[in-house]
Write a protein that holds these residues in place. Structure first.
Motif, PDB file in Angstrom:
ATOM      1  N   GLY A 186       0.804  -1.201   0.000  1.00 19.81           N
ATOM      2  CA  GLY A 186       0.000   0.000   0.000  1.00 19.81           C
ATOM      3  C   GLY A 186       0.843   1.260   0.000  1.00 19.81           C
ATOM      4  N   ALA A 195      -4.146   1.888  12.056  1.00 25.18           N
ATOM      5  CA  ALA A 195      -4.533   1.077  10.898  1.00 25.18           C
ATOM      6  C   ALA A 195      -5.616   1.776  10.082  1.00 25.18           C
ATOM      7  CB  ALA A 195      -5.023  -0.288  11.363  1.00 25.18           C
ATOM      8  N   PHE A 196      -6.555   2.408  10.778  1.00 19.56           N
ATOM      9  CA  PHE A 196      -7.606   3.164  10.091  1.00 19.56           C
ATOM     10  C   PHE A 196      -7.010   4.306   9.272  1.00 19.56           C
ATOM     11  CE2 PHE A 196      -9.856   7.232  10.490  1.00 19.56           C
ATOM     12  CZ  PHE A 196     -10.928   7.005   9.644  1.00 19.56           C
ATOM     13  N   ARG A 206      -3.994   4.624   8.097  1.00 15.08           N
ATOM     14  CA  ARG A 206      -3.239   4.097   6.966  1.00 15.08           C
ATOM     15  C   ARG A 206      -4.169   3.638   5.847  1.00 15.08           C
ATOM     16  NH1 ARG A 206       0.798  -0.452   8.335  1.00 15.08           N
ATOM     17  NH2 ARG A 206       1.111  -0.152   6.093  1.00 15.08           N
ATOM     18  N   ASP A 207      -5.246   2.959   6.201  1.00 16.98           N
ATOM     19  CA  ASP A 207      -6.211   2.512   5.194  1.00 16.98           C
ATOM     20  C   ASP A 207      -6.818   3.702   4.454  1.00 16.98           C
ATOM     21  OD1 ASP A 207      -5.794  -0.135   5.816  1.00 16.98           O
ATOM     22  OD2 ASP A 207      -7.583  -0.328   7.067  1.00 16.98           O
ATOM     23  N   GLU A 208      -7.133   4.747   5.206  1.00 14.70           N
ATOM     24  CA  GLU A 208      -7.720   5.944   4.593  1.00 14.70           C
ATOM     25  C   GLU A 208      -6.717   6.639   3.672  1.00 14.70           C
ATOM     26  OE1 GLU A 208     -11.151   7.589   4.972  1.00 14.70           O
ATOM     27  OE2 GLU A 208     -11.067   5.394   4.911  1.00 14.70           O
ATOM     28  N   ASP A 226      -4.213   5.170   2.094  1.00 15.74           N
ATOM     29  CA  ASP A 226      -4.083   4.314   0.919  1.00 15.74           C
ATOM     30  C   ASP A 226      -5.251   4.537  -0.042  1.00 15.74           C
ATOM     31  OD1 ASP A 226      -1.784   3.283   2.041  1.00 15.74           O
ATOM     32  OD2 ASP A 226      -2.715   1.403   2.705  1.00 15.74           O
ATOM     33  N   ARG A 227      -6.438   4.613   0.524  1.00 16.22           N
ATOM     34  CA  ARG A 227      -7.637   4.797  -0.307  1.00 16.22           C
ATOM     35  C   ARG A 227      -7.650   6.173  -0.977  1.00 16.22           C
ATOM     36  NH1 ARG A 227     -12.725   6.835   0.276  1.00 16.22           N
ATOM     37  NH2 ARG A 227     -12.435   7.396   2.468  1.00 16.22           N
TER      38      ARG A 227
END
Length: 208
Positions: free
Chosen positions: A2, A168-169, A171-173, A175-176
């Motif tokens: 990612g 983690a949230f 990082r996911d955001e 990446d998105r």
């Protein structure tokens, strides 16, 4: 891999130097001079107002309801327990809430303000560094926490399951959000990330 992981890998040398900094080692072992800790916390407090504004900007910029709610909840936590920590700890250490700001402090506040004026991905780039790097240094499996209340609580504020889920949230955001950017946009976000990591290391150095 990612986007956030790529950015972390690209800054590995500086990131690892911050996570393994003398300040962090001394904080964990209880060897940290109280004057150094006081200076560090005085400077860190200078970020709180700008950091709250950055979280508020993330709430406003989020493009989906679920992330917006998650960001808003974290905003309340920073404005509550973490803000209270500074008041209690600086009172005990005899510190001030209005110190002369060091160059890294000024630089980081400027970076936060710059990111806040950008888009969602720019905001997240700085949030990810600020939270993920702290999670890294505050996570030492098997290590005993220091007896000193101030040092111990600062560590506890930046680790644990809930904090891991928060990072983690973010990082996911990131990446998105990065997936929707063109190459120029991704370069702009990467530049903010790198500056944030550089300033984190400089901030630890300045504690001495």
């Amino acid at each position: 891999m990612g986007f956030s992981a790529q950015l972390r890998e690209s800054t590995a040398a500086t990131w690892d130097a911050a996570v393994g900094h003398r300040f962090v080692d001394e904080l964990w072992t209880g060897a940290l001079d109280r004057g150094v800790l006081r200076h560090y916390l005085e400077q860190d407090l200078q970020f709180v107002d700008s950091f709250l504004a950055l979280l508020g900007a993330a709430v406003a910029a989020a493009d989906r309801p679920v992330p917006r709610v998650r960001l808003a909840r974290q905003l309340g936590l920073v404005a509550g327990p973490e803000n209270d920590y500074f008041e209690r700890s600086l009172g005990e250490l005899g510190g001030t809430t209005t110190p002369q700001r060091t160059a890294p402090t000024v630089g980081f506040v400027d970076l936060i303000d710059e990111a806040r004026d950008g888009g969602y991905a720019e905001i997240l780039a700085v949030l990810v560094v600020a939270e993920w790097l702290y999670l890294d240094w505050a996570t030492r499996p098997g290590a005993a926490v220091p007896d000193d209340r101030i040092a111990r609580e600062w560590i506890e504020l930046h680790r644990g399951v809930e904090f891991e889920e928060w990072v983690a949230f973010l990082r996911d955001e990131l990446d998105r959000a990065a997936d929707a950017l063109d190459p120029t946009g991704r370069e702009r976000v990467a530049a903010l990330f790198v500056r944030a990591v550089d300033l984190e290391l400089a901030f630890f150095d300045a504690a001495y």
